[in-house]
Design a protein around this motif. Structure first.
Motif, short mmCIF file in Angstrom:
data_model
loop_
_atom_site.label_atom_id
_atom_site.label_comp_id
_atom_site.label_asym_id
_atom_site.label_seq_id
_atom_site.Cartn_x
_atom_site.Cartn_y
_atom_site.Cartn_z
N THR A 14 124.82 -94.19 16.53
CA THR A 14 124.30 -93.16 15.64
C THR A 14 122.83 -93.44 15.36
OG1 THR A 14 126.47 -92.94 14.62
CG2 THR A 14 124.62 -91.96 13.42
N ILE A 15 122.01 -92.42 15.62
CA ILE A 15 120.60 -92.52 15.25
C ILE A 15 120.34 -91.49 14.16
CG2 ILE A 15 119.95 -93.26 17.58
CD1 ILE A 15 118.76 -90.43 18.02
N SER A 16 119.22 -91.62 13.49
CA SER A 16 118.88 -90.58 12.51
C SER A 16 117.66 -89.83 13.00
CB SER A 16 118.67 -91.23 11.13
OG SER A 16 117.36 -91.05 10.70
N VAL A 17 117.74 -88.49 12.94
CA VAL A 17 116.59 -87.67 13.32
C VAL A 17 116.19 -86.86 12.11
CG1 VAL A 17 115.73 -85.87 14.88
CG2 VAL A 17 117.40 -87.54 15.72
N ASP A 18 115.00 -87.11 11.59
CA ASP A 18 114.53 -86.46 10.37
C ASP A 18 115.57 -86.58 9.25
OD1 ASP A 18 112.11 -85.78 11.54
OD2 ASP A 18 112.81 -83.83 12.20
N ASP A 83 121.67 -98.21 17.96
CA ASP A 83 122.36 -97.87 16.72
C ASP A 83 121.42 -98.09 15.52
OD1 ASP A 83 124.71 -96.78 15.71
OD2 ASP A 83 125.36 -98.73 14.96
N GLY A 84 121.34 -97.09 14.65
CA GLY A 84 120.51 -97.22 13.46
C GLY A 84 119.05 -96.86 13.66
N MET A 85 118.68 -96.45 14.88
CA MET A 85 117.29 -96.08 15.16
C MET A 85 116.88 -94.89 14.29
SD MET A 85 115.84 -95.05 18.92
CE MET A 85 115.39 -96.63 19.59
N VAL A 86 115.66 -94.97 13.75
CA VAL A 86 115.16 -93.89 12.90
C VAL A 86 114.10 -93.10 13.67
CG1 VAL A 86 113.99 -93.32 10.74
CG2 VAL A 86 115.65 -95.21 10.81
N VAL A 87 114.42 -91.84 13.94
CA VAL A 87 113.52 -90.97 14.70
C VAL A 87 113.01 -89.87 13.78
CG1 VAL A 87 113.34 -89.40 16.68
CG2 VAL A 87 114.78 -91.43 16.84
N GLU A 88 111.72 -89.62 13.85
CA GLU A 88 111.16 -88.49 13.09
C GLU A 88 110.36 -87.61 14.04
OE1 GLU A 88 109.33 -89.97 9.16
OE2 GLU A 88 109.78 -91.77 10.31
N THR A 89 110.51 -86.30 13.89
CA THR A 89 109.68 -85.40 14.69
C THR A 89 108.26 -85.47 14.13
OG1 THR A 89 110.36 -83.57 13.27
CG2 THR A 89 111.57 -83.86 15.32
N GLN A 90 107.31 -85.16 15.00
CA GLN A 90 105.90 -85.27 14.60
C GLN A 90 105.35 -83.88 14.34
OE1 GLN A 90 104.60 -89.29 17.02
NE2 GLN A 90 103.58 -87.40 17.54
N LEU A 91 104.92 -83.64 13.12
CA LEU A 91 104.44 -82.32 12.77
C LEU A 91 102.95 -82.33 12.46
CD1 LEU A 91 107.41 -81.20 10.48
CD2 LEU A 91 107.14 -80.85 12.92
N GLY A 92 102.27 -81.36 13.01
CA GLY A 92 100.87 -81.13 12.67
C GLY A 92 99.93 -82.18 13.23
N LYS A 93 98.87 -82.40 12.52
CA LYS A 93 97.78 -83.23 13.02
C LYS A 93 98.21 -84.68 13.21
CE LYS A 93 93.93 -80.44 12.37
NZ LYS A 93 93.69 -79.92 13.71
N ARG A 94 97.48 -85.36 14.09
CA ARG A 94 97.71 -86.79 14.29
C ARG A 94 97.46 -87.54 13.00
NH1 ARG A 94 94.15 -85.49 18.75
NH2 ARG A 94 95.35 -85.39 20.66
N GLU A 95 98.22 -88.59 12.79
CA GLU A 95 98.00 -89.43 11.61
C GLU A 95 97.48 -90.78 12.09
OE1 GLU A 95 101.17 -89.48 8.66
OE2 GLU A 95 102.04 -87.79 9.74
N PRO A 96 96.17 -90.97 12.03
CA PRO A 96 95.63 -92.26 12.49
C PRO A 96 96.29 -93.41 11.72
CG PRO A 96 93.86 -90.70 12.08
CD PRO A 96 95.11 -90.07 11.54
N GLY A 97 96.60 -94.46 12.40
CA GLY A 97 97.19 -95.62 11.74
C GLY A 97 98.70 -95.66 11.85
N ARG A 98 99.30 -94.57 12.31
CA ARG A 98 100.75 -94.60 12.48
C ARG A 98 101.11 -94.54 13.95
NH1 ARG A 98 105.16 -92.60 8.65
NH2 ARG A 98 104.55 -90.42 8.74
#
Lengths: 98, 473
Positions: A14-18, A83-98
């Motif tokens: 199981t992974i988490s997406v947003d 298992d346990g991976m945390v995935v987030e979609t990327q929205l909008g402008k780039r975030e420098p430093g991440r």
């Protein structure tokens, strides 16, 4: 968007997406697991915020970029689920430093 | 795997497709300390992708040509070559230092000889709407099928030209997945150019297989021929595809998934970043590295084998891998050792047979000009969202080459590093200025050719000389 054909038995992780739990087959790439879960959009573009999803699935197009375990712009098609991976979609402008 | 990477090898092979597997098997058998680095989790490249781990239960889905790859993989795994999967090569220098990244850790490896077997990628297919989610390459759908046992939701439309389009449709049928329509963009005029090469094709290994495949697909799928215009439409994702045919018919098909394909081209990023000279191939409308008969490049000790050296197909790629291996063995262990490692004449004979049908296929499936050089608001550079009109306007301002184009528009400067716009930009500029693509040239590519984190770079093991080089005294 994509459905699973009859397949050999495999461990389910199981992974988490947003923040939403997504069941994946061990051996799935992040991009494949998202497509199998009906998620067609990985990100919006940093230029015009247009929606994008995976295009080549082989590491060439960089359309399936997502944030994985806190690191941004990872290639979803080149990263295997865990298992346990945390995935987030990327929205909008780039975030420098991440 | 990272801990198993040695600092030095006799031979490093980059890429685990047919050419890389065949090459590494032979050099390892000849007693050379060989490592094969590959980005994928399993051997096989894209053509035999997931051959050791596909979840598909019926072998008949992917077909005999796919499963033939098992011999190659078994021979490789039985050899003494170090197999390093899940590993990205992001840099190769002229003096054969190789930057690799594995499990989040970067390191430098050296080799006496390097064989690049980085294969092919799909040719860009810039049509209106090709950036919408749900529009993918045919290769992407094939990867989803092979590696993950996934099939697209209906309605599914395939569009374009080339053998892979038909192979995918056939494999999807075998898997019980429906293809609703194929929009065939093969230009009728191509037949005239291909016909002189028909006799060689008819006796090539491709003919009977291809015929069987196409007839099988045509029996069950609606095929619309001579499509001259194509666009994906939808709000936030693809919902329909509109097209027109040479006879003037305009129509719209609903589509949940649109799979595009118009051939494959050499994956040139690593080779070009090393400075290996390339030339423009008019037949295949792409860049190819300059190679001798064995696969030697202009740079001492660096060879290229397989589709990365010019599109030849999987079976021929395998033979090119073997020739590169023999050349490597000759260079490191002498002619006697090379002669003992394999019969070069026999390999060349098989290679000639495997490529005998290519001239016909290349000419028949050469993509139409309008699908290589788009117009108007069609996006050329997907990463930075630069349109065909912007490229042409910039050319009219006096921009002569792809590198200057970057400064004007950021075209080619996104994360894909020009992989999905480079050919289009070169061809558009050639058209705008009335010169050859060869004269226009290509983006100047530099390492790292794949992204690695700054942290990984910073943690590269350094020696005293490297430390002193950056310390001000």
């Amino acid at each position: 968007m994509f459905h699973r054909l009859p397949s050999a038995a495999a461990e389910i992780v199981t992974i988490s997406v947003d923040g939403r739990p997504v069941a994946a087959r061990k051996g799935d790439s992040v991009a494949a697991a998202m497509l199998a879960a009906g998620i067609v959009q990985n990100r919006t573009t940093p230029v015009s915020a247009a929606p994008r999803g995976p295009y080549c699935m082989m590491g060439v197009c960089f359309e399936c970029l997502v944030m994985i375990d806190g690191i941004g712009s990872r290639q979803g098609c080149m990263t295997l689920v865990a298992d346990g991976m945390v995935v987030e979609t990327q929205l909008g402008k780039r975030e420098p430093g991440r | 795997m990272t801990d198993q990477i040695a600092p030095h090898y006799d031979v490093v092979v980059v890429g685990g497709g047919p050419a890389g597997l065949a090459a590494a098997t032979l050099t390892a058998r000849a007693g050379l300390k060989t490592a094969l680095f590959d980005e994928q989790p399993g051997p096989g490249g894209q053509i035999y992708r997931a051959i050791t781990q596909t979840p598909l239960q019926s072998r008949s889905v992917l077909g005999g040509d796919y499963w033939r790859g098992q011999i190659l993989v078994d021979d490789f795994l039985a050899s003494k070559a170090a197999y390093v999967p899940n590993t990205t090569v992001w840099s190769v220098s002229r003096n054969r230092e190789i930057g690799v990244s594995s499990a989040g850790k970067a390191r430098m490896v050296t080799a006496q000889r390097i064989i690049l077997a980085t294969g092919a990628q799909e040719r860009p297919f810039p049509v209106p709407g090709w950036t919408l989610p749900g529009v993918m390459t045919a290769g992407a759908a094939q990867i989803l099928l092979k590696s993950f046992g996934l099939a697209p939701q209906r309605p599914v439309v395939l569009a374009g030209c080339g053998p892979l389009l038909w192979l995918l449709a056939w494999q999807m049928q075998n898997a019980g997945a429906v293809v609703d329509a194929i929009l065939d963009t093969t230009p009728r005029a191509n037949w005239m150019r291909a016909l002189p090469h028909l006799p060689a094709f008819l006796t090539s290994p491709y003919f009977l297989k291809g015929l069987k495949l196409m007839l099988g697909v045509r029996r069950r799928v609606r095929v619309i021929s001579e499509v001259v215009d194509l666009a994906a439409e939808g709000d936030g994702r693809v919902e329909a595809v509109t097209y027109s045919t040479a006879s003037g018919r305009i129509a719209r098909l609903p589509a949940e998934t649109l799979l595009l394909h118009q051939g494959v081209t050499p994956n040139v990023n690593l080779a070009m970043s090393i400075g290996i000279p390339h030339r423009w191939s008019d037949e295949q409308a792409c860049w190819e590295p300059e190679l001798d008969a064995d696969g030697n490049t202009a740079i001492e000790g660096i060879m290229i084998a397989g589709d990365g050296g010019g599109i030849i197909g999987a079976r021929a790629a395998e033979e090119r891998g073997r020739l590169a291996a023999l050349g490597t063995i000759r260079a490191l262990k002498g002619q006697t050792a090379a002669a003992g490692a394999g019969d070069a004449e026999l390999i060349r004979h098989r290679l000639r047979r495997q490529i005998s049908g290519r001239a016909f296929l290349d000419r028949l499936y050469r993509p139409a000009a309008q699908f290589r050089r788009p117009r108007g608001d069609t996006i050329v550079c997907r990463c930075e969202e630069v349109t065909a009109r912007q490229v042409m306007t910039t050319a009219a301002l006096g921009c002569t080459g792809p590198n200057q184009m970057k400064a004007f528009s950021r075209c080619g400067m996104g994360p894909c590093q020009g992989r999905l716009c480079g050919l289009t930009v070169t061809e558009l500029l050639a058209e705008a200025h009335g010169i050859t693509p060869e004269r226009v040239g290509y983006y100047r590519l530099r390492a790292p050719i794949k992204p690695i984190t700054l942290g990984e770079l910073a943690q590269l093991p350094t020696d005293d000389a490297a430390m002193k080089a950056v310390i001000r005294t």
